[in-house]
Design a protein around this motif. Structure first.
Motif, PDB file in Angstrom:
ATOM      1  N   VAL A 157       0.839  -1.205   0.000  1.00 26.03           N
ATOM      2  CA  VAL A 157       0.000   0.000   0.000  1.00 26.03           C
ATOM      3  C   VAL A 157       0.871   1.251   0.000  1.00 26.03           C
ATOM      4  CG1 VAL A 157      -1.706   1.315   1.300  1.00 26.03           C
ATOM      5  CG2 VAL A 157      -1.899  -1.176   1.163  1.00 26.03           C
ATOM      6  N   GLU A 158       1.919   1.240   0.803  1.00 24.41           N
ATOM      7  CA  GLU A 158       2.792   2.411   0.879  1.00 24.41           C
ATOM      8  C   GLU A 158       3.508   2.649  -0.450  1.00 24.41           C
ATOM      9  OE1 GLU A 158       6.598   3.999   3.522  1.00 24.41           O
ATOM     10  OE2 GLU A 158       5.153   2.590   4.386  1.00 24.41           O
ATOM     11  N   ARG A 159       3.921   1.579  -1.111  1.00 22.74           N
ATOM     12  CA  ARG A 159       4.584   1.753  -2.422  1.00 22.74           C
ATOM     13  C   ARG A 159       3.611   2.337  -3.441  1.00 22.74           C
ATOM     14  NH1 ARG A 159       6.904  -3.347  -1.076  1.00 22.74           N
ATOM     15  NH2 ARG A 159       5.369  -4.413  -2.387  1.00 22.74           N
ATOM     16  N   ALA A 160       2.349   1.900  -3.383  1.00 22.69           N
ATOM     17  CA  ALA A 160       1.344   2.434  -4.308  1.00 22.69           C
ATOM     18  C   ALA A 160       1.094   3.917  -4.028  1.00 22.69           C
ATOM     19  CB  ALA A 160       0.045   1.640  -4.187  1.00 22.69           C
ATOM     20  N   LEU A 161       1.014   4.279  -2.762  1.00 24.01           N
ATOM     21  CA  LEU A 161       0.814   5.681  -2.404  1.00 24.01           C
ATOM     22  C   LEU A 161       2.023   6.529  -2.788  1.00 24.01           C
ATOM     23  CD1 LEU A 161      -0.849   5.375   1.117  1.00 24.01           C
ATOM     24  CD2 LEU A 161      -1.928   6.165  -0.993  1.00 24.01           C
ATOM     25  N   ALA A 162       3.213   5.962  -2.629  1.00 24.39           N
ATOM     26  CA  ALA A 162       4.433   6.693  -3.000  1.00 24.39           C
ATOM     27  C   ALA A 162       4.449   6.983  -4.493  1.00 24.39           C
ATOM     28  CB  ALA A 162       5.662   5.892  -2.591  1.00 24.39           C
ATOM     29  N   ALA A 163       4.006   6.014  -5.284  1.00 25.19           N
ATOM     30  CA  ALA A 163       3.946   6.230  -6.730  1.00 25.19           C
ATOM     31  C   ALA A 163       2.889   7.270  -7.089  1.00 25.19           C
ATOM     32  CB  ALA A 163       3.640   4.901  -7.431  1.00 25.19           C
ATOM     33  N   LEU A 209       1.668   9.734  -5.042  1.00 27.01           N
ATOM     34  CA  LEU A 209       2.030  11.042  -4.507  1.00 27.01           C
ATOM     35  C   LEU A 209       3.398  11.517  -4.977  1.00 27.01           C
ATOM     36  CD1 LEU A 209       0.855  10.473  -0.813  1.00 27.01           C
ATOM     37  CD2 LEU A 209      -0.349  11.736  -2.599  1.00 27.01           C
ATOM     38  N   ARG A 210       4.160  10.598  -5.585  1.00 27.55           N
ATOM     39  CA  ARG A 210       5.514  10.887  -6.050  1.00 27.55           C
ATOM     40  C   ARG A 210       6.416  11.313  -4.907  1.00 27.55           C
ATOM     41  NH1 ARG A 210       4.572  14.087 -11.835  1.00 27.55           N
ATOM     42  NH2 ARG A 210       3.370  12.421 -12.854  1.00 27.55           N
ATOM     43  N   SER A 211       6.203  10.712  -3.741  1.00 28.27           N
ATOM     44  CA  SER A 211       7.021  11.035  -2.573  1.00 28.27           C
ATOM     45  C   SER A 211       6.927   9.906  -1.568  1.00 28.27           C
ATOM     46  CB  SER A 211       6.559  12.345  -1.930  1.00 28.27           C
ATOM     47  OG  SER A 211       7.216  12.549  -0.684  1.00 28.27           O
ATOM     48  N   ASP A 212       8.070   9.292  -1.257  1.00 29.33           N
ATOM     49  CA  ASP A 212       8.086   8.247  -0.242  1.00 29.33           C
ATOM     50  C   ASP A 212       7.740   8.812   1.131  1.00 29.33           C
ATOM     51  OD1 ASP A 212       8.860   6.491  -2.210  1.00 29.33           O
ATOM     52  OD2 ASP A 212      10.999   6.622  -1.744  1.00 29.33           O
ATOM     53  N   GLY A 213       8.229  10.028   1.426  1.00 29.72           N
ATOM     54  CA  GLY A 213       7.966  10.640   2.716  1.00 29.72           C
ATOM     55  C   GLY A 213       6.500  10.950   2.926  1.00 29.72           C
ATOM     56  N   LEU A 249       0.181   7.338   5.852  1.00 30.46           N
ATOM     57  CA  LEU A 249      -0.159   6.100   6.532  1.00 30.46           C
ATOM     58  C   LEU A 249      -0.028   6.217   8.046  1.00 30.46           C
ATOM     59  CD1 LEU A 249       1.381   3.354   4.206  1.00 30.46           C
ATOM     60  CD2 LEU A 249      -1.010   4.046   4.433  1.00 30.46           C
ATOM     61  N   SER A 250       0.682   7.220   8.519  1.00 27.27           N
ATOM     62  CA  SER A 250       0.837   7.409   9.969  1.00 27.27           C
ATOM     63  C   SER A 250      -0.113   8.478  10.514  1.00 27.27           C
ATOM     64  CB  SER A 250       2.284   7.791  10.310  1.00 27.27           C
ATOM     65  OG  SER A 250       2.637   9.021   9.708  1.00 27.27           O
ATOM     66  N   THR A 251      -1.089   8.904   9.710  1.00 27.49           N
ATOM     67  CA  THR A 251      -2.058   9.902  10.160  1.00 27.49           C
ATOM     68  C   THR A 251      -2.817   9.396  11.387  1.00 27.49           C
ATOM     69  OG1 THR A 251      -2.372  10.643   7.872  1.00 27.49           O
ATOM     70  CG2 THR A 251      -4.030  11.316   9.483  1.00 27.49           C
ATOM     71  N   PRO A 252      -2.807  10.132  12.503  1.00 27.12           N
ATOM     72  CA  PRO A 252      -3.479   9.649  13.715  1.00 27.12           C
ATOM     73  C   PRO A 252      -4.942   9.314  13.492  1.00 27.12           C
ATOM     74  CG  PRO A 252      -2.110  11.554  14.203  1.00 27.12           C
ATOM     75  CD  PRO A 252      -2.105  11.408  12.713  1.00 27.12           C
ATOM     76  N   SER A 253      -5.650  10.141  12.719  1.00 24.94           N
ATOM     77  CA  SER A 253      -7.087   9.952  12.522  1.00 24.94           C
ATOM     78  C   SER A 253      -7.417   8.800  11.580  1.00 24.94           C
ATOM     79  CB  SER A 253      -7.706  11.236  11.972  1.00 24.94           C
ATOM     80  OG  SER A 253      -7.276  12.347  12.702  1.00 24.94           O
ATOM     81  N   LEU A 254      -6.401   8.205  10.967  1.00 24.26           N
ATOM     82  CA  LEU A 254      -6.636   7.073  10.073  1.00 24.26           C
ATOM     83  C   LEU A 254      -6.122   5.765  10.665  1.00 24.26           C
ATOM     84  CD1 LEU A 254      -5.772   8.638   6.583  1.00 24.26           C
ATOM     85  CD2 LEU A 254      -8.019   8.308   7.629  1.00 24.26           C
ATOM     86  N   LEU A 255      -5.567   5.836  11.876  1.00 26.43           N
ATOM     87  CA  LEU A 255      -5.124   4.621  12.531  1.00 26.43           C
ATOM     88  C   LEU A 255      -6.322   3.844  13.066  1.00 26.43           C
ATOM     89  CD1 LEU A 255      -1.996   5.982  14.450  1.00 26.43           C
ATOM     90  CD2 LEU A 255      -2.096   4.856  12.223  1.00 26.43           C
TER      91      LEU A 255
END
Length: 236
Positions: free
Chosen positions: A26-32, A34-38, A44-50
């Motif tokens: 999922v993180e690799r898909a989001l990085a692609a 958003l064009r940003s690994d950071g 994915l570390s958003t408190p309200s989405l945990l």
């Protein structure tokens, strides 16, 4: 003579160790996307989405659905803006974000993190609210009517949190504003649901959302300086 350690360099080393966790699918898909690994990891570390926060949101809306079925009053449209306002106010900041200090080491500013996190939180809460409303026939008439006030209350809570550098203050302001809106609607029409059901209120809600969004953008306009670590400007 003892040498004073370079705390900034030490912190960057610690951050690098923590952020070294291999990204998942999922993180690799989001990085692609958003064009940003950071940014992907920050999202994915958003408190309200945990998971704990999502379960709490589902519990609140679920209770509203049960109460709506039992009383015949559409409560979900009145609860959804509150859930979203709290979630968005807690989208970023020290003391509420487990990855806050780590995100301070990224070469991106507060604005970029918020621009990624806020739509994700709002969209998730909107989907939860729609699902809860669909489960109650009494809420069918206002299923979509609460989306605009939800955006207004969320933007107001985030604007206050951004200006005061306090998520708790933002949540308190959002809850207070929404309670006043609901009580005012009930005093005028006799129905609390009028706060989300009256078309005449859509324009003021939309204007408030736009103004508060502008305040947030201005308040987070200072870019983050790469490598400045925890000392960079942020919420206190």
């Amino acid at each position: 003579m003892n040498e004073t350690p370079d705390l900034g360099r030490v912190w960057l080393g610690v951050a690098a160790q923590v952020w070294h966790r291999p990204p998942g699918r999922v993180e690799r898909a989001l990085a692609a996307l958003l064009r940003s690994d950071g940014l992907a990891r920050a999202l994915l570390s958003t408190p309200s989405l945990l998971l704990p926060w999502l379960l709490a949101s589902i519990a609140v809306l679920g209770a509203g659905t049960v109460a709506s079925l039992a009383t015949g009053t559409a409560l979900v449209p009145l609860l959804a803006p509150v859930v979203a306002a709290a979630g968005i106010a807690y989208a970023y900041g020290p003391g509420v974000d487990p990855a806050y200090e780590l995100t301070r080491t990224l070469p991106i500013g507060d604005r970029m993190v918020l621009l990624v996190r806020v739509p994700a939180v709002f969209g998730t809460d909107a989907l939860l609210g729609l699902a809860a409303s669909a489960a109650s026939a009494h809420a069918a008439a206002v299923t979509f009517g609460w989306l605009v006030p939800m955006a207004a209350v969320s933007a107001f809570a985030l604007a206050v949190a951004t200006l005061t550098r306090s998520a708790n203050t933002g949540v308190a302001a959002g809850l207070t504003a929404w309670c006043l809106a609901v009580l005012s609607a009930r005093a005028v029409t006799g129905h609390a649901a009028a706060a989300v059901a009256r078309p005449v209120l859509l324009v003021p809600y939309a204007v408030l959302a736009v103004v508060c969004a502008a305040v947030v953008l201005i308040g987070t306009s200072t870019p983050a300086a790469p490598g400045s670590g925890p000392a960079k400007r942020g919420w206190q």
